[in-house]
Design an enzyme around this catalytic site. Structure first.
Site, mmCIF file in Angstrom:
data_model
loop_
_atom_site.group_PDB
_atom_site.id
_atom_site.type_symbol
_atom_site.label_atom_id
_atom_site.label_comp_id
_atom_site.label_asym_id
_atom_site.label_seq_id
_atom_site.Cartn_x
_atom_site.Cartn_y
_atom_site.Cartn_z
ATOM 1 N N LYS A 1 0.817 -1.224 0.000
ATOM 2 C CA LYS A 1 0.000 0.000 0.000
ATOM 3 C C LYS A 1 0.849 1.272 0.000
ATOM 4 O O LYS A 1 0.473 2.257 -0.642
ATOM 5 C CB LYS A 1 -0.985 -0.004 1.160
ATOM 6 C CG LYS A 1 -0.371 0.073 2.534
ATOM 7 C CD LYS A 1 -1.446 0.007 3.614
ATOM 8 C CE LYS A 1 -0.849 0.072 5.004
ATOM 9 N NZ LYS A 1 -0.174 1.316 5.308
ATOM 10 N N THR A 2 1.989 1.255 0.699
ATOM 11 C CA THR A 2 2.849 2.451 0.710
ATOM 12 C C THR A 2 3.391 2.727 -0.686
ATOM 13 O O THR A 2 3.471 3.876 -1.132
ATOM 14 C CB THR A 2 4.016 2.271 1.712
ATOM 15 O OG1 THR A 2 3.473 1.923 2.988
ATOM 16 C CG2 THR A 2 4.826 3.538 1.845
ATOM 17 N N GLN B 1 -8.022 -5.105 9.406
ATOM 18 C CA GLN B 1 -6.913 -4.756 10.304
ATOM 19 C C GLN B 1 -7.274 -3.600 11.242
ATOM 20 O O GLN B 1 -6.399 -2.941 11.786
ATOM 21 C CB GLN B 1 -5.670 -4.399 9.491
ATOM 22 C CG GLN B 1 -5.093 -5.577 8.727
ATOM 23 C CD GLN B 1 -3.757 -5.242 8.084
ATOM 24 O OE1 GLN B 1 -2.748 -5.052 8.763
ATOM 25 N NE2 GLN B 1 -3.745 -5.160 6.769
ATOM 26 N N ASP C 1 -3.888 7.301 4.327
ATOM 27 C CA ASP C 1 -3.444 5.945 4.643
ATOM 28 C C ASP C 1 -4.191 5.441 5.886
ATOM 29 O O ASP C 1 -4.623 6.235 6.722
ATOM 30 C CB ASP C 1 -1.935 5.985 4.909
ATOM 31 C CG ASP C 1 -1.317 4.596 4.998
ATOM 32 O OD1 ASP C 1 -1.978 3.621 4.602
ATOM 33 O OD2 ASP C 1 -0.166 4.502 5.464
ATOM 34 N N GLU C 2 -4.331 4.114 6.007
ATOM 35 C CA GLU C 2 -4.935 3.480 7.197
ATOM 36 C C GLU C 2 -6.293 4.096 7.537
ATOM 37 O O GLU C 2 -6.583 4.427 8.697
ATOM 38 C CB GLU C 2 -3.998 3.594 8.410
ATOM 39 C CG GLU C 2 -2.605 3.014 8.199
ATOM 40 C CD GLU C 2 -2.561 1.492 8.265
ATOM 41 O OE1 GLU C 2 -3.621 0.859 8.225
ATOM 42 O OE2 GLU C 2 -1.440 0.943 8.341
ATOM 43 N N ARG D 1 1.673 -11.011 10.237
ATOM 44 C CA ARG D 1 3.000 -10.437 10.513
ATOM 45 C C ARG D 1 4.104 -11.414 10.116
ATOM 46 O O ARG D 1 5.262 -11.036 9.990
ATOM 47 C CB ARG D 1 3.186 -10.120 11.997
ATOM 48 C CG ARG D 1 2.231 -9.113 12.649
ATOM 49 C CD ARG D 1 2.090 -7.836 11.913
ATOM 50 N NE ARG D 1 0.955 -7.891 11.003
ATOM 51 C CZ ARG D 1 0.746 -7.067 9.995
ATOM 52 N NH1 ARG D 1 1.614 -6.121 9.733
ATOM 53 N NH2 ARG D 1 -0.314 -7.193 9.209
#
Length: 694
Positions: free
Chosen positions: A32-33, A246, A215-216, A585
């Site tokens: 995503k970044t 998430q 973002d997020e 993770r």
């Protein structure tokens, strides 16, 4: 256009979207970044001025990473890339006069806010016993982040402590205005008020920031949502990236419904799902998909891996919490022998209390580790305070312990009083404790004397409860009613696991023996900073990180999922999202562990395995040698004899370690036994297996 060549189909589609609202559902590890930064580069290459672009993140770390990637892609630029708070600060600095501020306004940090609140409480004659200052600070933060009007506050703040908080809040607003100050929450709420009350200012920023990226987005709260909606309402060039699966910060006020309702807010939304994961093996992703599909309130997506199939997830069940960590340590040693670095390994747990036994056993095994987001157990303030109480009960002349806890919790005993006590002690030639004769310090002295008397007939675990209750430590933390005070209470309750374990293993309830043992462990806890170390952390702290190998411990009902969540509306779904975050993770190997029985917060419980384990299919999950592993541990019941012996003074006993002795005191659960002059007098649990009547 070279930057487009490194993107997959869905990433490219997101990057090339220019006008109108766009929702990117970005699964864990899906890049995503890269999408956010590459889209900014693409906007600029399509003639959009950098100063018309606003990119908002949630952490300074994420903002720094985006800026660095942008610098690599397009060189120097004047896009605004920063957190919600840094953007809010810019808006306030540019419009301070409209907000009734002067140019040189100051920003109060969390400690400053607490200082202001305490002064207001003192001025209003409100005692801390009525309402904890940290509780008021949290309620003020809640008011600002939810943007509640005075009418709404009066409507919803019904309890006595909430009424006190509201009363302080009204004065707090006046103090900030008088001092030309703002707090951290104002950095979000003031810009929203600015936009609502000044249409021309809102239009100015709508024209300036025609292209907005966030973002997020699943972690936005009410005030962040309103700020975004106001800014984007004119051009609707709003590009948000997030993953409802998430969303794990409800306790901080995050509202994952913001991302679920995005298409209702912006009917012309283009929705793109990034489902290709570049982090984890196929097995790990399949486990994540199998767990999260059981949530009802979510957007459908199915992560797929571009990596190898990988090993199955390993499920191991220990006999108790120590055996559980032993299994982790055995696996870590094998992995390190195979070339895995300690720093590529993480151990996750649901609650901070679980970290204590892991720390202790890692220390004994000489495995380097670091604890993220927390002090090491024996270095935590509340644990040091509790141990100081124990030391002072045992030895009234311990001036170091006296100085530490004479004002814990607060008793209005300051440095001047301590200096006077010290002077008096020197004149009289006695200890500071003996020199105390008046005031609040005398109340403290009497408390220690009372606790010392209690200790003669209580077990160590009962003594801990006695100290926490009579000292007021527990009351103070309960009244604070904050996330931090809850963690401190968890740690204090977990200390009872140490006393209970000591009692079970040794049969002794002797305070001197106990303090001697834990002092050795506490001394071992003076940690070096290892570069190559296993990471221990809560799952909440693990968000945004990744490791080659992940161990998730405590996979039991009432621990994970947490007991509180099972009773709360939407609580179980949030716990499942937390499990999804934990699983994703891991890059290569994932271990799930639990224990048949567990000592936590001083109480032993037998919990069934977590429902999340059953949600993973046998095609993905490997159950390893469970029965064999359990059989190597003695049962707790074998620590005690089956006899209920009628003990009396004068009985001769034989103890496994101390030898022969004479019973000189009989209490409900405890024997006081005189051994030879080398051993002295010991307090022992009546029916412990180490003790026999001759």
């Amino acid at each position: 256009m070279d930057y487009l060549e490194k993107l997959n189909k869905e990433q490219k589609e997101a990057v090339m979207h220019i006008s109108g609202p766009c929702l990117v559902i970005a699964g864990a590890g899906s890049g995503k970044t890269k999408v956010l930064t590459t889209r900014i580069a693409h906007l600029i290459s399509n003639g959009i001025k950098p100063y018309n672009i606003l990119a908002i993140t949630f952490t300074n770390k994420a903002a720094k990473e985006m800026k660095e990637r942008l610098q690599t892609l397009i060189g120097d630029n004047d896009c605004f890339v920063g957190t919600f708070h840094s953007f809010g600060l810019r808006l306030i600095r540019e419009n301070y006069m409209n907000l009734g501020l002067e140019r040189n306004f100051t920003i109060l940090d969390s400690d400053d806010v607490l200082t202001v609140i305490k002064k207001i409480m003192k001025d209003l004659g409100i005692e801390k016993e009525e309402c904890a200052p940290s509780y008021i600070r949290n309620r003020i933060s809640f008011i600002k982040n939810e943007m509640l009007s005075d009418t709404e506050i009066r409507q919803y703040f019904n309890t006595d402590v909430e009424q006190i908080a509201y009363k302080v809040y009204l004065e707090y607003k006046k103090v900030l205005k008088k001092n030309n100050s703002v707090d951290f929450d104002d950095l979000l709420s003031l810009p929203v008020e600015l936009f609502k009350q000044n249409k021309d200012i809102l239009e100015h920023y709508q024209e300036k920031f025609k292209y907005i990226l966030i973002d997020e987005y699943q972690d936005t709260n009410e005030v962040q949502y309103k700020m975004t909606k106001l800014l984007a309402s004119k051009y609707q060039n709003l590009f948000v990236v997030g993953d409802p699966d998430q969303s794990i910060y409800m306790f901080r006020g995050a509202n994952y419904k913001n991302i679920l309702n995005f298409e209702k807010d912006y009917p012309n939304t283009k929705v793109i799902a990034l489902e290709e994961n570049y982090r984890s093996t196929k097995m790990i992703l399949e486990a994540a998909n199998e767990v999260i599909k059981n949530n009802k309130d979510r957007k459908e997506k199915n992560l797929r891996s571009n990596k190898v199939l990988g090993s199955k997830i390993k499920y191991m069940r220990g006999y108790d919490e120590k055996h559980e960590i032993t299994l982790v340590i055995e696996e870590i040693k094998k992995l390190v022998d195979e070339g895995v670095k300690f720093s590529d390994i993480a151990v996750f747990y649901r609650t901070n209390g679980q970290a204590r036994i892991a720390e202790e056993m890692f220390l004994k095994s000489n495995i380097p580790y670091k604890v993220v987001g927390s002090y090491y157990f024996y270095q935590r303030k509340e644990i040091k305070d509790l141990i100081s109480y124990l030391k002072l009960i045992l030895n009234h002349h311990d001036e170091i312990s006296l100085r530490r806890v004479i004002n814990v919790p607060k008793r209005k005993i300051g440095p001047t009083t301590l200096k006077n006590i010290e002077t008096e002690a020197n004149i009289m030639g006695v200890s500071m404790f003996d020199a105390i004769s008046k005031g609040s310090e005398l109340d403290f002295k009497n408390l220690i004397l009372e606790l010392a008397k209690d200790s003669e007939s209580l077990s160590l675990s009962e003594l801990i409860d006695d100290i926490l209750e009579k000292s007021g430590m527990l009351k103070e933390l309960k009244e604070e009613n904050t996330l931090e005070s809850e963690l401190r209470m968890e740690n204090l309750m977990e200390f009872k696991s140490i006393t209970a374990s000591f009692e079970e293993r040794t049969g002794s309830v002797n305070l001197e023996d106990f303090l001697e043992e834990i002092s050795l462990i506490a001394d071992m806890s003076e940690h070096k900073e290892y570069k190559d170390a296993v990471t221990l952390m809560t799952i909440h702290s693990a968000k945004g990180l990744e490791f080659d190998v992940v161990f998730i411990i405590g996979m039991e009902e009432s621990i994970f999922p947490h007991a509180n969540s099972i009773m709360e509306k939407d609580g179980l779904e949030e716990e499942r999202r937390l499990m999804y975050v934990a699983i994703t993770r891991a890059r290569d190997l994932l271990y799930l562990l639990n224990a048949k029985r567990r000592m936590l917060y001083g109480k032993e419980s037998i919990n069934p395995p977590s429902r999340f384990i059953d949600e993973i299919s046998d095609e993905v999950l490997e159950r390893e040698n469970i029965i064999k592993k359990e059989e190597i541990k003695l049962k707790k019941d074998e620590m005690y004899t089956n006899q209920d012996i009628d003990w009396k003074n004068g009985d001769i006993v034989l103890h496994e370690e101390f030898g022969k002795g004479v019973v000189v005191g009989v209490d409900k659960l405890i024997l006081t036994v005189a051994f030879n002059s080398r051993i002295g007098i010991k307090k022992l649990m009546k029916n412990h297996k180490s003790l026999k009547k001759l």
